[in-house]
Motif scaffolding. Structure first.
Motif, PDB file in Angstrom:
ATOM      1  N   SER A 176      13.245  -2.596   4.466  1.00  0.00           N
ATOM      2  CA  SER A 176      13.929  -1.355   4.872  1.00  0.00           C
ATOM      3  C   SER A 176      13.963  -0.314   3.761  1.00  0.00           C
ATOM      4  O   SER A 176      14.011   0.886   4.037  1.00  0.00           O
ATOM      5  CB  SER A 176      15.350  -1.661   5.342  1.00  0.00           C
ATOM      6  N   GLY A 177      13.928  -0.749   2.511  1.00  0.00           N
ATOM      7  CA  GLY A 177      13.960   0.181   1.390  1.00  0.00           C
ATOM      8  C   GLY A 177      12.701   1.011   1.256  1.00  0.00           C
ATOM      9  O   GLY A 177      12.652   1.947   0.459  1.00  0.00           O
ATOM     10  N   LEU A 178      11.684   0.686   2.046  1.00  0.00           N
ATOM     11  CA  LEU A 178      10.431   1.445   2.012  1.00  0.00           C
ATOM     12  C   LEU A 178      10.483   2.686   2.898  1.00  0.00           C
ATOM     13  O   LEU A 178       9.503   3.426   2.963  1.00  0.00           O
ATOM     14  CB  LEU A 178       9.263   0.544   2.436  1.00  0.00           C
ATOM     15  N   ALA A 179      11.610   2.918   3.569  1.00  0.00           N
ATOM     16  CA  ALA A 179      11.754   4.112   4.404  1.00  0.00           C
ATOM     17  C   ALA A 179      11.528   5.361   3.556  1.00  0.00           C
ATOM     18  O   ALA A 179      12.024   5.458   2.437  1.00  0.00           O
ATOM     19  CB  ALA A 179      13.140   4.158   5.039  1.00  0.00           C
ATOM     20  N   ALA A 180      10.778   6.300   4.090  1.00  0.00           N
ATOM     21  CA  ALA A 180      10.449   7.523   3.353  1.00  0.00           C
ATOM     22  C   ALA A 180      11.689   8.379   3.080  1.00  0.00           C
ATOM     23  O   ALA A 180      11.797   9.027   2.047  1.00  0.00           O
ATOM     24  CB  ALA A 180       9.405   8.335   4.123  1.00  0.00           C
ATOM     25  N   LYS A 181      12.618   8.391   3.993  1.00  0.00           N
ATOM     26  CA  LYS A 181      13.865   9.156   3.849  1.00  0.00           C
ATOM     27  C   LYS A 181      15.048   8.202   3.944  1.00  0.00           C
ATOM     28  O   LYS A 181      15.034   7.261   4.744  1.00  0.00           O
ATOM     29  CB  LYS A 181      13.995  10.202   4.954  1.00  0.00           C
ATOM     30  N   ALA A 182      16.054   8.425   3.156  1.00  0.00           N
ATOM     31  CA  ALA A 182      17.323   7.697   3.184  1.00  0.00           C
ATOM     32  C   ALA A 182      17.156   6.177   3.140  1.00  0.00           C
ATOM     33  O   ALA A 182      17.694   5.459   3.972  1.00  0.00           O
ATOM     34  CB  ALA A 182      18.129   8.111   4.416  1.00  0.00           C
ATOM     35  N   PRO A 183      16.452   5.641   2.123  1.00  0.00           N
ATOM     36  CA  PRO A 183      16.275   4.195   2.070  1.00  0.00           C
ATOM     37  C   PRO A 183      17.595   3.433   1.951  1.00  0.00           C
ATOM     38  O   PRO A 183      17.721   2.323   2.477  1.00  0.00           O
ATOM     39  CB  PRO A 183      15.384   3.980   0.845  1.00  0.00           C
ATOM     40  N   GLY A 184      18.593   4.020   1.293  1.00  0.00           N
ATOM     41  CA  GLY A 184      19.895   3.368   1.191  1.00  0.00           C
ATOM     42  C   GLY A 184      20.552   3.174   2.540  1.00  0.00           C
ATOM     43  O   GLY A 184      21.154   2.136   2.814  1.00  0.00           O
ATOM     44  N   THR A 185      20.430   4.176   3.395  1.00  0.00           N
ATOM     45  CA  THR A 185      20.982   4.058   4.747  1.00  0.00           C
ATOM     46  C   THR A 185      20.225   2.996   5.536  1.00  0.00           C
ATOM     47  O   THR A 185      20.827   2.171   6.229  1.00  0.00           O
ATOM     48  CB  THR A 185      20.933   5.422   5.467  1.00  0.00           C
ATOM     49  N   LEU A 206       0.872  -1.171   0.000  1.00  0.00           N
ATOM     50  CA  LEU A 206       0.000   0.000   0.000  1.00  0.00           C
ATOM     51  C   LEU A 206       0.907   1.217   0.000  1.00  0.00           C
ATOM     52  O   LEU A 206       1.622   1.465   0.955  1.00  0.00           O
ATOM     53  CB  LEU A 206      -0.908  -0.006   1.227  1.00  0.00           C
ATOM     54  N   SER A 207       0.892   1.942  -1.083  1.00  0.00           N
ATOM     55  CA  SER A 207       1.803   3.071  -1.215  1.00  0.00           C
ATOM     56  C   SER A 207       1.180   4.116  -2.122  1.00  0.00           C
ATOM     57  O   SER A 207       0.428   3.801  -3.038  1.00  0.00           O
ATOM     58  CB  SER A 207       3.130   2.592  -1.803  1.00  0.00           C
ATOM     59  N   THR A 208       1.516   5.370  -1.856  1.00  0.00           N
ATOM     60  CA  THR A 208       1.089   6.434  -2.753  1.00  0.00           C
ATOM     61  C   THR A 208       1.979   6.462  -3.996  1.00  0.00           C
ATOM     62  O   THR A 208       1.630   7.097  -4.977  1.00  0.00           O
ATOM     63  CB  THR A 208       1.139   7.806  -2.048  1.00  0.00           C
ATOM     64  N   ASP A 209       3.117   5.777  -3.937  1.00  0.00           N
ATOM     65  CA  ASP A 209       4.017   5.672  -5.085  1.00  0.00           C
ATOM     66  C   ASP A 209       3.507   4.542  -5.983  1.00  0.00           C
ATOM     67  O   ASP A 209       3.539   3.374  -5.588  1.00  0.00           O
ATOM     68  CB  ASP A 209       5.433   5.372  -4.597  1.00  0.00           C
ATOM     69  N   PRO A 210       3.018   4.863  -7.178  1.00  0.00           N
ATOM     70  CA  PRO A 210       2.453   3.823  -8.046  1.00  0.00           C
ATOM     71  C   PRO A 210       3.480   2.754  -8.434  1.00  0.00           C
ATOM     72  O   PRO A 210       3.119   1.622  -8.700  1.00  0.00           O
ATOM     73  CB  PRO A 210       1.961   4.590  -9.274  1.00  0.00           C
ATOM     74  N   VAL A 211       4.749   3.102  -8.444  1.00  0.00           N
ATOM     75  CA  VAL A 211       5.791   2.134  -8.769  1.00  0.00           C
ATOM     76  C   VAL A 211       5.899   1.095  -7.651  1.00  0.00           C
ATOM     77  O   VAL A 211       5.962  -0.102  -7.913  1.00  0.00           O
ATOM     78  CB  VAL A 211       7.141   2.849  -9.005  1.00  0.00           C
ATOM     79  N   LEU A 212       5.901   1.569  -6.401  1.00  0.00           N
ATOM     80  CA  LEU A 212       6.002   0.640  -5.276  1.00  0.00           C
ATOM     81  C   LEU A 212       4.781  -0.247  -5.153  1.00  0.00           C
ATOM     82  O   LEU A 212       4.880  -1.376  -4.670  1.00  0.00           O
ATOM     83  CB  LEU A 212       6.227   1.405  -3.964  1.00  0.00           C
ATOM     84  N   SER A 213       3.641   0.235  -5.587  1.00  0.00           N
ATOM     85  CA  SER A 213       2.425  -0.569  -5.472  1.00  0.00           C
ATOM     86  C   SER A 213       2.481  -1.803  -6.372  1.00  0.00           C
ATOM     87  O   SER A 213       1.653  -2.699  -6.241  1.00  0.00           O
ATOM     88  CB  SER A 213       1.194   0.277  -5.785  1.00  0.00           C
ATOM     89  N   LYS A 214       3.469  -1.883  -7.257  1.00  0.00           N
ATOM     90  CA  LYS A 214       3.642  -3.054  -8.114  1.00  0.00           C
ATOM     91  C   LYS A 214       4.368  -4.194  -7.413  1.00  0.00           C
ATOM     92  O   LYS A 214       4.499  -5.282  -7.970  1.00  0.00           O
ATOM     93  CB  LYS A 214       4.410  -2.660  -9.379  1.00  0.00           C
ATOM     94  N   LEU A 215       4.884  -3.945  -6.211  1.00  0.00           N
ATOM     95  CA  LEU A 215       5.656  -4.950  -5.484  1.00  0.00           C
ATOM     96  C   LEU A 215       4.876  -5.515  -4.310  1.00  0.00           C
ATOM     97  O   LEU A 215       3.922  -4.912  -3.838  1.00  0.00           O
ATOM     98  CB  LEU A 215       6.966  -4.346  -4.976  1.00  0.00           C
ATOM     99  N   SER A 216       5.371  -6.648  -3.828  1.00  0.00           N
ATOM    100  CA  SER A 216       4.748  -7.307  -2.691  1.00  0.00           C
ATOM    101  C   SER A 216       5.838  -7.833  -1.761  1.00  0.00           C
ATOM    102  O   SER A 216       6.776  -8.500  -2.215  1.00  0.00           O
ATOM    103  CB  SER A 216       3.884  -8.474  -3.169  1.00  0.00           C
TER     104      SER A 216
END
Length: 164
Positions: A28-37, A4-14
């Protein structure tokens, strides 16, 4: 179960899809800020499980994480329909494992390795930046972090040597 995401690209994943789960660094990559960290932080428990292995086993599992990462990142990016979305952080997981090859035990060296890897991953000195821009697909997503991990590993071992 789709994300469930407002990002249409992320909504393609599960997160129930094993490849997506790994590509997103266990979520962890779903973090709103600094997903790489956050992806790099997610690698720490994996490193702690591996750190007492013999060097050949550690190297083998790290190599496996890199080789599998080529497929994991490629599949996730294709499923998303974009190249190297910020939520794909398996490359950071593999990069930290590379950074910490034969690192001395202890939280200090883990923290130094973490900092060095993030430094090279964010700053992207040559040739990391060139690879990031010119190489595509799963290999392209992974290779800049692999090289950042190698640079960070070399610096970490230089600091260990200087520290005596």
């Amino acid at each position: 179960m789709k994300l469930l995401s407002t990002d249409p690209v992320l909504s393609k994943l599960s997160l129930t899809h094993p490849i997506h789960f790994l590509a997103l660094g266990f979520g962890s990559g779903l973090a709103a800020k600094a997903p790489g960290t956050f992806g790099t932080i997610a690698a720490i428990p994996l490193y702690l499980l591996m750190m007492n292995l013999s060097l050949p086993w550690y190297l083998g599992l790290t190599l496996l994480s890199v080789i599998a990462g080529f497929y994991i990142c490629d599949k996730a990016s294709k499923d998303m329909g974009v190249h190297d979305h910020g939520a794909i952080v398996w490359d950071e997981v593999a990069g930290l494992l590379i950074t910490l090859i034969a690192a001395p035990a202890g939280w200090l060296w883990l923290a130094v390795g973490f900092g060095l890897f993030r430094f090279f991953d964010i700053l992207k000195p040559w040739p990391i930046k060139w690879l990031d821009a010119k190489v595509h697909g799963g290999f392209g997503i992974m290779i800049d972090d692999v090289l950042a991990g190698v640079f960070a590993c070399l610096c970490l071992h230089g600091l260990v040597y200087l520290a005596g």
